[in-house]
Enzyme design. Structure first.
Site, PDB file in Angstrom:
ATOM      1  N   ASP A 280       0.339  -1.651  13.813  1.00 33.10           N
ATOM      2  CA  ASP A 280       0.171  -2.494  12.633  1.00 33.10           C
ATOM      3  C   ASP A 280      -0.209  -1.629  11.431  1.00 33.10           C
ATOM      4  O   ASP A 280      -0.667  -0.497  11.569  1.00 33.10           O
ATOM      5  CB  ASP A 280      -0.912  -3.526  12.926  1.00 33.10           C
ATOM      6  CG  ASP A 280      -0.808  -4.769  12.061  1.00 33.10           C
ATOM      7  OD1 ASP A 280       0.029  -4.803  11.152  1.00 33.10           O
ATOM      8  OD2 ASP A 280      -1.574  -5.721  12.319  1.00 33.10           O
TER       9      ASP A 280
ATOM     10  N   GLU B 129       0.449   0.763   5.337  1.00 37.97           N
ATOM     11  CA  GLU B 129       0.817   0.642   3.917  1.00 37.97           C
ATOM     12  C   GLU B 129      -0.311   1.062   2.979  1.00 37.97           C
ATOM     13  O   GLU B 129      -0.290   0.740   1.797  1.00 37.97           O
ATOM     14  CB  GLU B 129       1.183  -0.810   3.600  1.00 37.97           C
ATOM     15  CG  GLU B 129       2.168  -1.448   4.555  1.00 37.97           C
ATOM     16  CD  GLU B 129       1.497  -2.255   5.673  1.00 37.97           C
ATOM     17  OE1 GLU B 129       2.169  -3.106   6.271  1.00 37.97           O
ATOM     18  OE2 GLU B 129       0.300  -2.008   5.935  1.00 37.97           O
TER      19      GLU B 129
ATOM     20  N   ASP C  32       3.234 -11.064   8.604  1.00 36.60           N
ATOM     21  CA  ASP C  32       2.417 -12.275   8.650  1.00 36.60           C
ATOM     22  C   ASP C  32       2.976 -13.379   7.765  1.00 36.60           C
ATOM     23  O   ASP C  32       3.137 -13.188   6.555  1.00 36.60           O
ATOM     24  CB  ASP C  32       0.994 -11.952   8.206  1.00 36.60           C
ATOM     25  CG  ASP C  32       0.358 -10.851   9.042  1.00 36.60           C
ATOM     26  OD1 ASP C  32       0.743 -10.732  10.220  1.00 36.60           O
ATOM     27  OD2 ASP C  32      -0.501 -10.119   8.522  1.00 36.60           O
TER      28      ASP C  32
END
Length: 737
Positions: free
Chosen positions: A467, A470, A532
């Site tokens: 995950d 960024e 998400d």
């Protein structure tokens, strides 16, 4: 704490403590802002210019953000500035005041020898190379005396490049002018070095497909992209975790760049504008492709590393829930699978760790991890663990001795991402702010990082949910391999994901990574999922768009969270429509946000918001929901031989497993306009239902013969039909010939 950034954290949004503009021009006023977290801290600004230093007070402030207006400058200059209070100061930042020059005409020098050189201006020379791969190189003739190579390359039979009467150069093929470079603007810093380039092209195409995983539309004509990896929690709009500097058109030409600097693209009516920053004296390139869309896409993918294949077991059903934070939760899911005869092949655990180091198990909740993993595997599931690329800054409690030791060792040995001055970079803001980032471009740092995770593979873990990624915002960072600034921001997710993929390979684990962010080369480290979304109908439609655009940009294997990840649990109809679509996607999986999460509807930590079909059936008092969902999971099992065959075929052929219709019917105008259907592999056309309350939908069947999956009815393509889609079904058609 004082906080400032030279660039916005999210493109096209104001974070409140950046520099405005980021790269100012002569005559353009400059404002710098900082953020403080203590109300009594009032920052001042130290400004140094032309050897003179002065201290300024803020001109305005609101909600902890202070603004300092520095005015404009009429000539190129370099300005240094630093925020400080009585107890703290930021690093010293600098900006250049730039000049811009736009070139709109080229001429052929008399001594060019037959027109091989186009003189675009006194500081720009374009040379045309003969050969099968036509190329244009233009070099910047700086006052510093250095020559900077820029490259245009054109791959495709019959491509011709020439000077243009209405611009700098034209590109034609088969007698048709496809592209004209009408103007080129270069931005120069105070030392006369080119740092930004904007190209304006006139085109003849109507459709633009690609540019990465996109949530707002499939056809990018009339849209734009920053070209920058962006973290955006739910309702992504025109932002993306996974930009790709590649696109193609229905006119048989496409474009990409191998560079990592963000390439901002804007597509107007018969125009294409490309803007990119470049390091002074660094080479850069535009690469144009010509041919059928499937060939252009495959050519881009082969040039960027080829395609990797996940293991066969990845094509079963994945089950996941952030609330599974102990043995009892895991065992309950295993019990439900068995009781409901629900087939699954992957179990993802997110809350397995100490939530500090993310490499140590939470022994209070999982006292015997070896036994936990063994039970998962004995149930026929492949265990995958959640990861995040940070050395965490603990805001909510004591960091604990293991985390403190990790941080001290990583900083001392230089294993973390650093600024150009050698100080460690900390995440500027947003998720995991103030945390350190491991530098995966450093082999020693990677070896240290995975040495702490070796025990996970030793007990049978077979993959990682990688995950994030960024978080690299600072323009002044420099990775171990020399990558800097915005290029480092875009490269970081791929370095992170590749490091995990290599970790599995070194240990002979036929495993998988499951990632959210990415950039060029994403197809080399499968699998990616859409990040998400909220449990809403509009988000389901956005997920369909994301899957199709990801495929058009080279993401071969893609997934999404069934029914949405966040918010109150999805209504049964939404959940079942999403389940039906996922059954016919490359990867089928459900997942949910933390219990009591920010969109959980105020239910609190004790409320079970799992997106498992048994939990939703219980919450909605709807046993039919469980029955239909289980039916789709069993159908998925029957599809696995087809999916595995097509996965191998797609990886070998560099074709997305979830493919836009233009890849197979490039000469069909309707195929280019269809944005809510796709081919799953080579033989199945899938038309998901993403609207509430409908029992039928329109489906475009391309030319050929088709057979309805559910009824066996035959149809001749090249036309539009109305397909019935009662709840519990999805329009799917098998290509007969």
């Amino acid at each position: 704490m004082l906080k400032h950034t030279e660039t916005q954290l999210v493109p096209f949004e104001d974070c409140g403590f950046a520099r405005y503009p980021e790269l100012p021009l002569t005559g353009e006023p400059v404002t710098v802002r900082c953020k403080v977290y203590e109300p009594d801290d009032v920052p001042l600004l130290r400004v140094t210019e032309n050897g003179k230093t002065k201290v300024l007070q803020a001109d305005e402030h609101e909600n902890g953000c202070y603004a300092f207006h520095l005015g404009s400058r009429e000539t190129p200059a370099r300005v240094a500035y630093q925020f400080f209070t009585g107890t703290e100061e930021t690093p010293v930042y600098t900006f250049d005041v730039h000049t811009a020059r736009t070139l709109t005409q080229a001429r052929v020098p008399e001594a060019s020898g037959g027109g091989r050189e186009l003189l675009a201006g006194e500081d720009l020379l374009i040379t045309v190379d003969p050969g099968e791969q036509a190329g244009l190189r233009y070099r910047q003739l700086c006052s510093a005396g250095a020559s900077v190579p820029g490259t245009f390359s054109f791959t495709g039979d019959g491509c011709a490049v020439s000077s243009a009467e209405d611009g700098l150069l034209s590109v034609s093929r088969g007698g048709e002018t496809l592209l004209t470079l009408t103007s080129l603007t270069v931005l120069r810093d105070s030392e006369d070095r080119i740092v930004k380039i904007t190209e304006n092209w006139k085109t003849t195409n109507r459709h633009v497909l690609g540019t990465g995983e996109r949530f707002h539309r499939v056809d990018q004509a009339g849209s734009h992209t920053s070209g920058s990896v962006t973290e955006r929690f739910t309702r992504q709009g025109d932002q993306t975790y996974l930009p790709v500097p590649f696109f193609m058109t229905e006119k048989g030409w496409g474009w990409y760049t191998p560079e990592a600097e963000p390439a901002a693209c804007a597509f107007g009516e018969s125009t294409f504008t490309l803007t990119r920053e470049t390091e002074p004296f660094a080479p850069w390139s535009d690469r144009f492709l010509f041919g059928e869309p499937r060939d252009m896409l495959a050519g881009f993918l082969r040039a960027s590393g080829g395609c990797a294949l996940p293991p066969e077991w990845a094509f079963g059903v994945w089950i996941s829930g952030n609330g599974w934070n102990c043995d009892a939760e895991v065992d309950e899911q295993l019990r439900q699978l068995k009781e409901n005869d629900y087939p699954a092949s992957v179990m993802v655990l997110e809350q397995w760790s100490d939530e500090r180091t993310f490499h140590i198990w939470n022994k209070d909740r999982f006292p015997a991890p070896e036994a936990t993993v063994a039970r998962i595997r004995e149930a026929g599931l492949h265990p995958v663990l959640w990861q995040i690329p940070v050395i965490k800054y603990e805001w909510d409690g004591e960091p604990g001795p293991e985390l403190q030791l990790d941080e001290a060792e990583a900083v001392a040995k230089g294993y973390v991402v650093q600024r150009e001055d050698g100080t460690p970079y900390r995440v500027t803001e947003r998720w995991f702010h103030n945390s350190l980032l491991p530098d995966f471009s450093d082999p020693d740092a990677a070896a240290w990082w995975f040495g702490k995770r070796q025990h996970l593979l030793d007990i049978g873990i077979e993959g990682f949910k990688t995950d994030g990624g960024e978080f690299l915002f600072d323009r002044r960072v420099r990775l171990h391999d020399g990558t800097t600034g915005p290029a480092a921001h875009n490269r970081y997710p791929m370095l992170y994901e590749k490091a995990y993929a290599d970790f599995l390979k070194r240990n002979n684990v036929n495993g998988v990574i499951f990632s959210r962010a990415g950039y060029t080369g994403a197809q080399t480290v499968p699998i990616h999922w859409a990040g998400d979304q909220v449990s809403e109908w509009s988000e389901l439609r956005a997920q369909l768009t994301a899957g199709i655009t990801a495929g058009l940009s080279g993401v071969i294997f893609w997934s999404f969270d069934i029914g949405g990840f966040a918010g109150p649990i999805p209504e049964p109809e939404l959940y079942l429509r999403a389940t039906a679509m996922a059954c016919f996607c490359p990867v089928m999986q459900w997942h949910s946000e933390p219990r009591g999460g920010q969109f959980s509807g105020g239910m609190g930590e004790g409320y079970n918001n799992d997106r498992s079909p048994w939990n939703l059936a219980e919450k909605w008092h709807d046993p039919k929901l469980l029955e239909i969902s289980t039916g789709f999971a069993r159908l998925r099992e029957t599809l696995r031989p087809y999916l595995w065959r097509e996965a191998r075929r797609c990886a070998a052929g560099c074709r997305p497993m979830m493919a836009h219709l233009c890849l197979d019917w490039p000469d069909d105008p309707r195929a280019w306009c269809t944005d809510d259907e796709y081919m799953l592999g080579h033989d199945l056309l899938v038309a998901p239902v993403t609207e509430k309350g409908v029992s039928e939908r329109t489906v475009w069947l391309p030319r050929g013969e088709w057979e309805a999956w559910s009824t066996g009815d035959r149809y001749t393509g090249g036309r539009e039909i109305t397909a019935a889609c009662p709840i519990g079904s999805i329009p799917v058609f098998r290509k007969v010939k």
